[in-house]
Design a protein around this motif. Structure first.
Motif, PDB file in Angstrom:
ATOM      1  N   ASN A  59     -14.936 -57.071 -52.608  1.00  0.00           N
ATOM      2  CA  ASN A  59     -13.772 -56.216 -52.397  1.00  0.00           C
ATOM      3  C   ASN A  59     -12.852 -56.219 -53.615  1.00  0.00           C
ATOM      4  OD1 ASN A  59     -11.863 -54.591 -50.991  1.00  0.00           O
ATOM      5  ND2 ASN A  59     -10.751 -56.420 -50.333  1.00  0.00           N
ATOM      6  N   ARG A 106     -14.577 -54.279 -56.664  1.00  0.00           N
ATOM      7  CA  ARG A 106     -14.844 -52.840 -56.648  1.00  0.00           C
ATOM      8  C   ARG A 106     -13.786 -52.036 -57.393  1.00  0.00           C
ATOM      9  NH1 ARG A 106     -12.321 -50.085 -52.177  1.00  0.00           N
ATOM     10  NH2 ARG A 106     -10.957 -51.495 -51.002  1.00  0.00           N
ATOM     11  N   GLU A 139     -19.301 -48.903 -41.722  1.00  0.00           N
ATOM     12  CA  GLU A 139     -18.334 -48.165 -42.534  1.00  0.00           C
ATOM     13  C   GLU A 139     -17.696 -49.088 -43.568  1.00  0.00           C
ATOM     14  OE1 GLU A 139     -14.103 -45.719 -42.051  1.00  0.00           O
ATOM     15  OE2 GLU A 139     -15.311 -46.222 -40.270  1.00  0.00           O
ATOM     16  N   LEU A 140     -17.368 -50.292 -43.143  1.00  0.00           N
ATOM     17  CA  LEU A 140     -16.803 -51.267 -44.079  1.00  0.00           C
ATOM     18  C   LEU A 140     -17.819 -51.626 -45.155  1.00  0.00           C
ATOM     19  CD1 LEU A 140     -14.579 -53.224 -44.936  1.00  0.00           C
ATOM     20  CD2 LEU A 140     -15.460 -54.850 -43.253  1.00  0.00           C
ATOM     21  N   ARG A 173     -17.917 -49.164 -47.950  1.00  0.00           N
ATOM     22  CA  ARG A 173     -16.767 -49.274 -48.861  1.00  0.00           C
ATOM     23  C   ARG A 173     -16.908 -50.464 -49.813  1.00  0.00           C
ATOM     24  NH1 ARG A 173     -12.412 -49.428 -44.285  1.00  0.00           N
ATOM     25  NH2 ARG A 173     -11.081 -50.303 -45.915  1.00  0.00           N
ATOM     26  N   LEU A 174     -17.673 -51.477 -49.398  1.00  0.00           N
ATOM     27  CA  LEU A 174     -17.787 -52.694 -50.201  1.00  0.00           C
ATOM     28  C   LEU A 174     -18.987 -52.686 -51.145  1.00  0.00           C
ATOM     29  CD1 LEU A 174     -16.945 -55.457 -47.572  1.00  0.00           C
ATOM     30  CD2 LEU A 174     -15.482 -54.583 -49.390  1.00  0.00           C
ATOM     31  N   THR A 212      -8.206 -53.458 -47.961  1.00  0.00           N
ATOM     32  CA  THR A 212      -9.400 -53.731 -47.154  1.00  0.00           C
ATOM     33  C   THR A 212      -9.461 -55.173 -46.678  1.00  0.00           C
ATOM     34  OG1 THR A 212     -10.558 -52.058 -48.453  1.00  0.00           O
ATOM     35  CG2 THR A 212     -11.935 -53.515 -47.164  1.00  0.00           C
TER      36      THR A 212
END
Length: 503
Positions: free
Chosen positions: A95, A98, A170-171, A174-175, A464
Motif C-alpha cells: 500500500n 503503490r 476490490e481491495l 487497488r494493492l 487505504t
C-alpha cells in the motif's frame, strides 16, 4: 580517487579479514586496488612515495561491512506498520509502495546509501521490488558510490492466492504492485540493464537475478530465472522459506522439497544467495552448504514479523556460508549491521544449550564482512584487505563511545561497536565518509526532500490503511488454521516436512 593516485595509511591496527588476526602496520592503495598490507617499517617507507599519507594512529582498518539483504525501496516507509506477521504486514508495505514515483525511488536508494555509509557498510544486496523503476534505481546506485549487487524483483504469483489468505477482491486490485509481470517484460528489462552496466558501469555495481521467492514464481518464471542467470552470467538473490505457511506451501508444490527442486533446476550454486531460511530442514541446509550457497541471516526482521527465530549455530556447524542482512526499514528497523552482529552472537543461547557451540565473535565478524563480500561476482571483491583486492576500507575509531577502553579484538567490535565508531569509509578507492562527514552525497538536502516525499506517501497510504486493518479478523482466523499444532520455530517442536500439510 582518480587514476593511479596512491594513498598510504600508516600507524594503524589492521584486521585483514577472514580468519586473520589483528596486526600493527599500514596499507598502500593505488587507484581502485590495494597494493599491499604493510608492516610499520614498510608503511613508513611507502609513505615517502605516496600522493597522500593518512596518519591512522589509534585507528582500526578492516574490510567494510556487507549487508546481504536490503530492500532500499522501503527506506521512505520508516516508522510505518511493523507489528503484524509478514503475510498481513506485506499488504501495508504494498500500500505504501503503490504511490512511489521516479523521484521517490531515487530518494529512497540514496537515503539508504547515506544510512549504510554512516554504519560502515560498503557493499550490499539491493533486492528491489519496484522493478518498473529499476533504471532509476540503477542510476542512483551508480551515484551513491557504494558497491551494490542490484536484484530487481520478478514474480507472477501472489501469497494471497497461493496461501488462501482472505482478502477483499476490490481491495486486492487497488494493492496490486505496479511492476512488470510478464516474462518477456522482465527479460527485456534485465537485458537492458545488463547493456547499461556494460556501457556505464565499472564493476562497482553489478546485476543479479532477483526472483521475489521461488514459490511466488510459476514454472515459466523459473525458466526465465534459469535463462537470465545462464545467458547473462548473473548471480541470484531470493527469499527462501521465511515463514511457516511458506514451508507448508512448498511441501505441497514440490514433493521432494523446494530446495531439491531448485537444485534439480540448476538454480542451486555458489552464485546464489538466499535470505532468511528460517524453516529449512537440516538436510536442506546440508545441500545448500554442498552447493556453496550463501544464506543471509536477518534476525531482527524475522523477530519483528514473527516469522520464527532461526538458531544460526546449526547452519554454521553444517558448513553453510552465513552472511548478514537488515531487510526492510519498515520491518527490520535500522540498516545497522552492528546491531545484527550482536543478534547473531547471542543466537541460540538458550538455557541449558551447549555453550561450547554458541557462535563466536570471529565467526560473526567474518559473516558481516568476508562472507557477505562473497556474493559479488567481481573476483577482486574479497572482503579482505590484501594485495589485488578492491580498495574497500573501513576505518573504525576504538576511542569512540562504545568501543572506548576495550581491547582491539573481534569480541570488542561485535559486542560494542556502533555507528559512532565509524570514522571513515572508502569504496573502490573513493572516500564516501571521511572524518565523520558523508562526502559523496549532499546529506542535508537529501534528507530534507526525502522527508517531504515520505510524508506524501504516508498520506496516500492512509486512505487505504483502515481497509487493510479490517482484514485482521479474517487473517487471524486463517492464521489459527494455518499454524494449527505449531507456535513458532523455537517455542514448539518443529514438524517434520512429511507431517506438514496446507491448512
Amino acid at each position: 580517487m582518480s587514476g593511479d593516485r596512491s594513498t598510504c595509511f600508516i600507524g594503524a591496527t589492521i584486521w585483514p579479514g577472514g580468519d586473520a588476526g589483528f596486526m600493527a602496520g599500514g596499507l598502500l592503495v593505488k587507484g581502485t586496488r590495494i597494493v599491499s598490507v604493510l608492516t610499520p617499517a614498510e608503511a613508513d617507507a611507502a609513505a615517502l612515495g605516496a600522493d597522500e599519507v593518512i596518519d591512522a594512529a589509534g585507528m582500526i582498518l578492516m574490510p567494510p561491512l556487507a549487508d546481504c539483504h536490503v530492500h532500499s525501496s522501503s527506506t521512505l516507509f520508516r516508522g510505518t506498520e511493523n507489528s503484524l506477521p509478514l503475510e498481513l504486514w506485506s499488504f501495508h508495505a504494498i500500500n505504501h509502495g503503490r504511490g512511489v514515483t521516479d523521484e521517490a525511488a531515487r530518494l529512497s536508494v540514496l537515503l539508504t546509501a547515506v544510512e549504510l555509509i554512516r554504519n560502515g557498510i560498503g557493499s550490499y544486496v539491493d533486492h528491489f521490488p519496484q522493478a518498473g523503476r529499476a533504471a532509476i534505481g540503477l542510476d542512483a546506485h551508480l551515484e551513491s558510490g557504494l558497491r551494490v549487487a542490484f536484484a530487481p524483483f520478478f514474480a507472477d504469483l501472489r501469497d494471497e492466492d497461493l496461501l488462501g489468505i482472505p482478502l477483499d477482491t476490490e481491495l486486492a486490485a487497488r494493492l496490486l504492485p505496479l511492476a512488470p509481470r510478464r516474462a518477456e517484460e522482465i527479460e527485456t528489462l534485465y537485458r537492458g540493464l545488463a547493456v547499461r552496466l556494460r556501457q556505464q558501469g565499472h564493476g562497482r555495481v553489478e546485476l543479479m537475478c532477483g526472483p521475489n521467492a521461488p514459490q511466488r514464481c510459476s514454472d515459466d518464471f523459473w525458466k526465465l530465472w534459469q535463462r537470465l542467470q545462464d545467458s547473462l552470467g548473473l548471480g541470484s538473490h531470493t527469499h527462501l522459506l521465511e515463514t511457516y505457511p511458506q514451508r507448508q506451501l512448498a511441501d505441497v508444490r514440490w514433493r521432494g522439497g523446494l530446495v531439491r527442486a531448485l537444485d534439480a533446476a540448476g538454480l542451486l550454486h555458489d552464485r546464489l544467495s538466499v535470505a532468511h531460511g528460517v524453516w529449512l530442514t537440516r538436510e536442506e541446509k546440508e545441500l545448500l552448504a554442498r552447493r556453496g550457497v550463501t544464506l543471509s541471516f536477518n534476525p531482527v526482521s524475522n523477530a519483528m514479523l514473527g516469522s520464527g527465530r532461526k538458531t544460526i549455530r546449526e547452519d554454521l556447524e553444517l558448513g553453510l556460508e552465513v552472511a548478514l542482512g537488515t531487510d526492510c526499514s519498515n520491518a527490520g528497523g535500522r540498516h545497522d549491521l552492528f546491531e545484527v552482529m550482536r543478534h547473531m552472537l547471542v543466537s541460540g543461547r538458550d538455557p541449558g544449550s551447549d555453550f561450547r557451540h554458541w557462535p563466536k565473535p570471529g565467526q560473526v565478524l567474518y559473516a558481516a564482512t568476508t562472507a557477505g563480500a562473497g556474493v559479488f561476482r567481481n573476483q577482486a571483491v574479497r572482503g579482505r584487505l590484501e594485495t589485488g583486492a578492491v580498495a574497500d576500507v573501513l576505518m573504525l575509531d576504538p576511542r569512540a563511545p562504545g568501543l572506548a577502553v576495550a581491547p582491539v579484538s573481534p569480541a570488542s567490535i561485535v559486542a560494542h561497536a556502533d555507528a559512532r565508531s565509524v570514522h571513515s569509509l572508502m569504496v573502490d578507492g573513493n572516500w564516501l565518509l571521511r572524518n565523520g562527514t558523508v562526502t559523496v552525497l549532499n546529506e542535508v538536502a537529501l534528507i530534507e526532500r526525502a522527508s517531504v516525499v515520505a510524508a506524501e506517501l504516508r498520506a496516500l497510504a492512509a486512505e487505504t490503511g483502515p481497509a487493510i486493518d479490517g482484514l485482521q479478523a479474517g487473517y487471524a482466523a486463517w492464521q489459527g488454521s494455518a499454524f494449527q499444532g505449531v507456535t513458532c520455530s523455537c517455542c514448539a517442536p518443529r514438524l517434520s516436512p512429511r507431517s506438514m500439510t496446507l491448512a
